[in-house]
Write an enzyme that holds these catalytic residues in place. Sequence first.
Site, mmCIF file in Angstrom:
data_model
loop_
_atom_site.group_PDB
_atom_site.id
_atom_site.type_symbol
_atom_site.label_atom_id
_atom_site.label_comp_id
_atom_site.label_asym_id
_atom_site.label_seq_id
_atom_site.Cartn_x
_atom_site.Cartn_y
_atom_site.Cartn_z
ATOM 1 N N GLY A 83 0.817 -1.213 0.000
ATOM 2 C CA GLY A 83 0.000 0.000 0.000
ATOM 3 C C GLY A 83 0.848 1.260 0.000
ATOM 4 N N ASP A 84 1.942 1.253 0.760
ATOM 5 C CA ASP A 84 2.855 2.402 0.779
ATOM 6 C C ASP A 84 3.475 2.600 -0.602
ATOM 7 O OD1 ASP A 84 2.364 2.307 3.559
ATOM 8 O OD2 ASP A 84 4.037 0.917 3.821
#
Length: 309
Positions: free
Chosen positions: A250-251
């Site tokens: 996600g990052d």
Amino acid sequence: MIYTVTLNPSIDYLVSVPDFRTGMTNRTASEQLLPGGKGINVSIVLKNLGIPSTALGFAAGFTGDEIIRRLEEFGIQPAFIRLSEGFSRINFKLKSIEGTEINGQGPKISSQEAQQLTARLARLEDGDILFLSGSIPSSMSADTYRDILADLKGRKIQTVVDASGEALLKVLEYRPFLIKPNHHELGQLFGVALKPEEAVIPYGRKLQGMGARNVLISMAGDGAILIAENGDIFTAHPPKGTLKNGVGAGDSMAAGFMAGWMESGDYAHAFCMSVAAGSASAFSDNLATGEEIKNLYEKIVCKSCPAAR
């Protein structure tokens, strides 16, 4: 300049133990020590794409020293507030047993130390980009992200917020440029279970109606959705690959989106870059390299959703 904020960074100790047995002495087959935390992950992926950033946050004790040292080795500029007591947390992750990890609490952050970060952020300049990523430590105000964006209100600074629950809802009135909930977090915000694209889009639009300019929603193996500020909606499914590492995907998406946006100012390109970066990290033992992201980018099929307007 790009700045990432990691309020509670860590040293991640990753080990693989074949045939792990409880109550017995086990020996590792492999070990890794890496600097961890969502904002730090963003900085690393940006660096892998050739984009410099400054990593902000708090560091304490010998583990804080090691986080700073390893970031410098990566070629990332650390500008952490040094805490007078405690030590930065160590997160233990057992790679051979899926989803098994023990995360440390981290040091306490005093109000005076928190104000040092506020003073540092006040020096941001128009045109800068600020990532606020991850949970807020219990020793800090639950309104920390909201207060940071309130202080920056009216400035020409693009903000990216990757948080969940109330921490996310409270920043929306300050019109962050990008937010990145996953579909589970989005459903939790509204008390519903979300999976198909048709169900996710209306709730993403609700967040946009509450102030978010662009809403990037990750759906794990089902791909991702972008609800753009200009009214366009894009969907994409991830390319085929073997899931090796869910940590940091996600990052990587947030980093990939902003890298693509800075390069082109085009939502479709930025979205495809986000999906490529997230997928590349998921298919890699560690965070994706620039080459891995670019290779997967060619395989991403980005579609404009008929329900866009």
